[in-house]
Scaffold this motif. Structure first.
Motif, mmCIF file in Angstrom:
data_model
loop_
_atom_site.group_PDB
_atom_site.id
_atom_site.type_symbol
_atom_site.label_atom_id
_atom_site.label_comp_id
_atom_site.label_asym_id
_atom_site.label_seq_id
_atom_site.Cartn_x
_atom_site.Cartn_y
_atom_site.Cartn_z
ATOM 1 N N VAL A 158 -5.386 0.801 -4.867
ATOM 2 C CA VAL A 158 -5.695 0.062 -6.094
ATOM 3 C C VAL A 158 -5.407 0.936 -7.311
ATOM 4 O O VAL A 158 -5.824 2.093 -7.372
ATOM 5 C CB VAL A 158 -7.175 -0.387 -6.114
ATOM 6 N N LYS A 159 -4.701 0.386 -8.270
ATOM 7 C CA LYS A 159 -4.435 1.056 -9.536
ATOM 8 C C LYS A 159 -5.416 0.555 -10.592
ATOM 9 O O LYS A 159 -5.769 -0.630 -10.623
ATOM 10 C CB LYS A 159 -3.010 0.770 -10.013
ATOM 11 N N HIS A 160 -5.844 1.490 -11.460
ATOM 12 C CA HIS A 160 -6.681 1.110 -12.590
ATOM 13 C C HIS A 160 -5.867 1.346 -13.861
ATOM 14 O O HIS A 160 -5.614 2.485 -14.251
ATOM 15 C CB HIS A 160 -7.961 1.935 -12.611
ATOM 16 N N THR A 161 -5.438 0.247 -14.500
ATOM 17 C CA THR A 161 -4.582 0.329 -15.676
ATOM 18 C C THR A 161 -5.056 -0.662 -16.729
ATOM 19 O O THR A 161 -5.229 -1.847 -16.431
ATOM 20 C CB THR A 161 -3.115 0.000 -15.317
ATOM 21 N N ASN A 162 -5.271 -0.152 -17.944
ATOM 22 C CA ASN A 162 -5.676 -1.019 -19.053
ATOM 23 C C ASN A 162 -6.864 -1.908 -18.688
ATOM 24 O O ASN A 162 -6.859 -3.121 -18.921
ATOM 25 C CB ASN A 162 -4.494 -1.882 -19.506
ATOM 26 N N SER A 163 -7.862 -1.267 -18.085
ATOM 27 C CA SER A 163 -9.112 -1.954 -17.717
ATOM 28 C C SER A 163 -8.919 -3.004 -16.637
ATOM 29 O O SER A 163 -9.792 -3.851 -16.422
ATOM 30 C CB SER A 163 -9.776 -2.601 -18.941
ATOM 31 N N GLU A 164 -7.785 -2.939 -15.924
ATOM 32 C CA GLU A 164 -7.543 -3.884 -14.828
ATOM 33 C C GLU A 164 -7.400 -3.127 -13.520
ATOM 34 O O GLU A 164 -6.888 -2.011 -13.479
ATOM 35 C CB GLU A 164 -6.264 -4.688 -15.085
ATOM 36 N N LEU A 165 -7.857 -3.748 -12.445
ATOM 37 C CA LEU A 165 -7.668 -3.226 -11.099
ATOM 38 C C LEU A 165 -6.603 -4.054 -10.406
ATOM 39 O O LEU A 165 -6.725 -5.283 -10.300
ATOM 40 C CB LEU A 165 -8.974 -3.294 -10.303
ATOM 41 N N ILE A 166 -5.548 -3.391 -9.936
ATOM 42 C CA ILE A 166 -4.418 -4.089 -9.339
ATOM 43 C C ILE A 166 -4.103 -3.477 -7.977
ATOM 44 O O ILE A 166 -3.880 -2.269 -7.867
ATOM 45 C CB ILE A 166 -3.171 -3.993 -10.242
ATOM 46 N N PHE A 167 -4.095 -4.294 -6.937
ATOM 47 C CA PHE A 167 -3.670 -3.815 -5.624
ATOM 48 C C PHE A 167 -2.175 -3.526 -5.674
ATOM 49 O O PHE A 167 -1.372 -4.420 -5.982
ATOM 50 C CB PHE A 167 -3.950 -4.869 -4.546
ATOM 51 N N ASN A 168 -1.806 -2.288 -5.372
ATOM 52 C CA ASN A 168 -0.380 -1.950 -5.326
ATOM 53 C C ASN A 168 0.097 -1.711 -3.897
ATOM 54 O O ASN A 168 1.242 -1.369 -3.669
ATOM 55 C CB ASN A 168 -0.093 -0.708 -6.182
ATOM 56 N N GLN A 169 -0.819 -1.893 -2.948
ATOM 57 C CA GLN A 169 -0.465 -1.754 -1.534
ATOM 58 C C GLN A 169 -1.446 -2.565 -0.710
ATOM 59 O O GLN A 169 -2.642 -2.639 -1.042
ATOM 60 C CB GLN A 169 -0.518 -0.287 -1.105
ATOM 61 N N SER A 170 -0.963 -3.162 0.365
ATOM 62 C CA SER A 170 -1.831 -3.946 1.228
ATOM 63 C C SER A 170 -2.833 -3.051 1.955
ATOM 64 O O SER A 170 -2.474 -1.962 2.426
ATOM 65 C CB SER A 170 -1.000 -4.710 2.258
ATOM 66 N N TYR A 171 -4.068 -3.513 2.049
ATOM 67 C CA TYR A 171 -5.077 -2.780 2.810
ATOM 68 C C TYR A 171 -4.693 -2.676 4.283
ATOM 69 O O TYR A 171 -5.120 -1.762 4.981
ATOM 70 C CB TYR A 171 -6.433 -3.479 2.672
ATOM 71 N N HIS A 172 -3.862 -3.596 4.748
ATOM 72 C CA HIS A 172 -3.480 -3.611 6.170
ATOM 73 C C HIS A 172 -2.437 -2.557 6.512
ATOM 74 O O HIS A 172 -2.253 -2.222 7.685
ATOM 75 C CB HIS A 172 -2.958 -5.001 6.547
ATOM 76 N N ASP A 173 -1.733 -2.038 5.507
ATOM 77 C CA ASP A 173 -0.701 -1.028 5.757
ATOM 78 C C ASP A 173 -1.348 0.306 6.126
ATOM 79 O O ASP A 173 -2.248 0.784 5.436
ATOM 80 C CB ASP A 173 0.171 -0.824 4.522
ATOM 81 N N GLU A 174 -0.863 0.908 7.212
ATOM 82 C CA GLU A 174 -1.396 2.186 7.656
ATOM 83 C C GLU A 174 -0.253 3.149 7.954
ATOM 84 O O GLU A 174 0.895 2.749 8.107
ATOM 85 C CB GLU A 174 -2.264 2.006 8.908
ATOM 86 N N GLY A 175 -0.605 4.433 8.037
ATOM 87 C CA GLY A 175 0.388 5.447 8.373
ATOM 88 C C GLY A 175 0.555 6.475 7.276
ATOM 89 O O GLY A 175 -0.240 6.546 6.340
ATOM 90 N N SER A 176 1.591 7.292 7.392
ATOM 91 C CA SER A 176 1.797 8.387 6.451
ATOM 92 C C SER A 176 2.371 7.884 5.132
ATOM 93 O O SER A 176 3.093 6.892 5.090
ATOM 94 C CB SER A 176 2.723 9.443 7.058
ATOM 95 N N TYR A 177 2.003 8.561 4.056
ATOM 96 C CA TYR A 177 2.548 8.238 2.748
ATOM 97 C C TYR A 177 2.641 9.519 1.919
ATOM 98 O O TYR A 177 1.858 10.444 2.100
ATOM 99 C CB TYR A 177 1.691 7.207 2.023
ATOM 100 N N GLU A 178 3.593 9.563 1.020
ATOM 101 C CA GLU A 178 3.747 10.716 0.131
ATOM 102 C C GLU A 178 2.816 10.537 -1.058
ATOM 103 O O GLU A 178 2.870 9.520 -1.757
ATOM 104 C CB GLU A 178 5.190 10.849 -0.346
ATOM 105 N N HIS A 179 1.957 11.519 -1.289
ATOM 106 C CA HIS A 179 0.939 11.388 -2.333
ATOM 107 C C HIS A 179 1.534 11.687 -3.703
ATOM 108 O O HIS A 179 2.124 12.738 -3.925
ATOM 109 C CB HIS A 179 -0.230 12.328 -2.046
ATOM 110 N N GLU A 180 1.348 10.751 -4.638
ATOM 111 C CA GLU A 180 1.995 10.852 -5.953
ATOM 112 C C GLU A 180 1.356 11.878 -6.871
ATOM 113 O O GLU A 180 1.952 12.279 -7.879
ATOM 114 C CB GLU A 180 1.968 9.485 -6.640
#
Length: 248
Positions: A158-180
């Motif tokens: 979930v991203k927090h931008t301009n007082s909004e919460l926006i899902f940027n990835q499905s909760y169902h997705d699992e596995g490795s990811y590169e941390h930004e």
């Protein structure tokens, strides 16, 4: 076990170790999360044999020393982190046993030996959760306690931008990811809460307690303002997942 990802992460941690020196060790479980003083998950650790998975700079082990644990053991992927931990804990009696190793393999740790195994904001670095939990189970005495904390599975999705919460990835997705948030490539693992719970159960653990609370004291807010773990976002989402379990 993914040796390529382990190699990338080891290189990154060896370079970045100083940046994380003493970051969020016990009694903290993670940024903007309740502390051990509040939760009392460990109880009295006097005369207990403890093992730290992903021990980092050794500050959580130092906390255990201050609370009179009888033996201190730690394992960490990074040579730089192990070096820092050895320096911090050099005057401990008996000497601390530290291993430079991935948590996915046993580097020579005793079996059925420890009263407590714990991992503070480190378990999500494993490239094989099942393998790691299987080893942790083997290290513990029957009835022994395993406690871990890690970034809450919702937080990174979930991203927090301009007082909004926006899902940027499905909760169902699992596995490795590169941390930004890192300046160089590092790969963490993303799992659902149910994945952690079911993996613990499959590997012979009983779940005693799950904590998803936040702590928004003035000190917490000051320390984490404008960082990855922000006060603004934590008002809506837990930063940290904490699970206490025991070996059956």
């Amino acid at each position: 076990m993914n040796t390529k990802l382990l190699s990338i992460n080891k290189e990154a941690w060896d370079k970045a170790a100083e940046r994380f020196y003493g970051r969020n060790p016990l009694p903290e479980y993670g940024p903007l999360a309740p502390t051990e003083e509040e939760l009392q998950l460990f109880g009295d650790v006097s005369n207990k044999k403890v093992l730290d998975i992903g021990c980092g700079s050794g500050h959580s082990l130092f906390y255990m020393k201050q609370h009179h644990a009888s033996e201190l053991w730690g394992i960490d992927l990074s040579k730089s982190q192990v070096k820092a931990a050895k320096l911090l804990l050099k005057n401990c009696t008996p000497p601390v046993q530290l291993f430079e190793s991935p948590m996915e393999i046993n580097p020579g740790l005793p079996i059925n030996y420890f009263d407590i195994v714990y991992s503070i904001y480190a378990l999500g670095w494993t490239t094989n959760l099942e393998q790691t939990l299987g080893h942790i189970h083997s290290y513990l005495k029957p009835g022994g306690t395993f406690i871990f904390s890690w970034e809450h599975p919702l937080y990174n999705r979930v991203k927090h931008t301009n007082s909004e919460l926006i899902f940027n990835q499905s909760y169902h997705d699992e596995g490795s990811y590169e941390h930004e948030a890192w300046s160089q490539p590092v790969f963490m693992q993303q799992y659902k809460i149910s994945t952690y719970i079911n993996a613990l159960i499959r590997n012979g653990f009983a779940i005693d307690q799950i904590v998803e609370d936040i702590s928004l004291s003035e000190l917490d807010i000051e320390r984490h303002s404008n960082r990855w773990y922000s006060y603004e976002k934590a008002q809506f989402l837990p930063t940290t997942l904490i699970i206490k379990s025991r070996k059956l």
